[in-house]
Enzyme design. Structure first.
Site, mmCIF file in Angstrom:
data_model
loop_
_atom_site.group_PDB
_atom_site.id
_atom_site.type_symbol
_atom_site.label_atom_id
_atom_site.label_comp_id
_atom_site.label_asym_id
_atom_site.label_seq_id
_atom_site.Cartn_x
_atom_site.Cartn_y
_atom_site.Cartn_z
ATOM 1 N N ASP A 67 0.881 -1.204 -0.072
ATOM 2 C CA ASP A 67 -0.025 0.175 0.048
ATOM 3 C C ASP A 67 0.672 1.315 -0.021
ATOM 4 O OD1 ASP A 67 -2.158 -1.728 0.281
ATOM 5 O OD2 ASP A 67 -2.948 -0.894 1.922
ATOM 6 N N HIS A 216 3.576 -1.997 3.828
ATOM 7 C CA HIS A 216 3.476 -0.840 3.544
ATOM 8 C C HIS A 216 5.072 -0.388 3.157
ATOM 9 C CE1 HIS A 216 -0.214 -0.942 5.697
ATOM 10 N NE2 HIS A 216 -0.459 0.026 5.018
#
Length: 264
Positions: A67, A216
């Site tokens: 992400d 992430h």
């Protein structure tokens, strides 16, 4: 010693909304010994809307997803490792990231990775109208296509994992497939890094066949751990696949999948 049950992310949160709607926060009880997590009632909801959190085939395939809400200086390192190790990945982008880092987005696509929709404004999909949802995700996909008109954006991941049956259905109507995850850990708090071994152990302790791994790119720990994870998971017999491979499996008849496995 008492067994502690750990709920991931929003811990199966269910919030009443207006007009009888509900808001779900994606979460699960972690699995162990290479077993997938228990997602409870969410499994049925996702199946109803052709959404995925793992590969159900039982194959020792894993799917790397990242992400990207903003850039912290580690995405290029991640892309370098993926390129060197010839591993596909999917990057779920926000509008801010696309606006701020066009060259990195172009590289993701040029390197053959998949780019997914993570909401133009990083919105809670359960708190907006269908019209605003449509505009938000369409605006982001158009931004990506302006950078590379050959880009195909067909996967979507809701910010914070918040969803309901309306948002899943709206995405389907627009041609998107929701992709959640079966393996994640707290890795987005910049300034609270614990070293690459922590990230490595979090993944290795939760790994299971068919895992969709969420990481992430703002985490230095993740960037430093990635090479070790790829090498050691391969040693354990895992293969890295793309989400397109996962979708292809869902389209093939069971008899053909069984035949393919038997001829390996």
């Amino acid at each position: 010693m008492k067994k502690i049950v750990v709920m991931v992310m929003l811990c199966l949160l269910v919030i009443p909304m207006e007009a009888g709607a509900v808001s779900y926060g994606w979460g699960y009880k972690k699995g162990s010994n290479q077993q997938p997590p228990d997602v409870g009632m969410y499994k049925q909801i996702l199946e109803k809307h052709q959404s995925y959190y793992m590969d159900p085939s039982g194959d020792k395939h894993v799917y790397l997803t990242f992400d990207n809400g903003y850039e912290a200086g580690f995405t290029e390192q991640i892309l370098d490792v993926l390129q060197e190790k010839e591993v596909p990945a999917t990057f779920f982008l926000t509008g801010h990231y696309v606006n701020d880092q066009p060259e990195l987005v172009r590289r993701m696509l040029a390197d053959g990775h998949i780019v997914g929709n993570h909401s133009d404004g990083h919105l809670d999909f359960t708190e907006i109208s269908k019209e605003r949802f449509t505009k938000d995700v369409t605006d982001l996909t158009n931004k990506i296509k302006k950078l590379d008109d050959s880009a195909v954006v067909q996967y979507i991941r809701p910010p914070s994992g918040t969803f309901n049956e309306d948002s899943l259905s709206w995405a389907n109507e627009l041609g998107y497939t929701h992709i959640f995850w079966s393996l994640a850990f707290v890795d987005w708090n910049k300034g609270s890094e614990k070293g690459w071994k922590h990230a490595y152990e979090q993944v290795m302790n939760q790994i299971h066949p068919g895992a969709i791994i969420l990481m992430h790119t703002v985490s230095k720990d993740n960037a430093d751990a990635l090479e070790h994870l790829i090498e050691d998971l391969r040693e354990k017999g895992y293969q890295f696949k793309s989400l397109d491979d996962l979708m292809l499996k869902q389209m093939l008849p069971e008899e053909l999948i069984g035949f393919t496995k038997s001829t390996r």
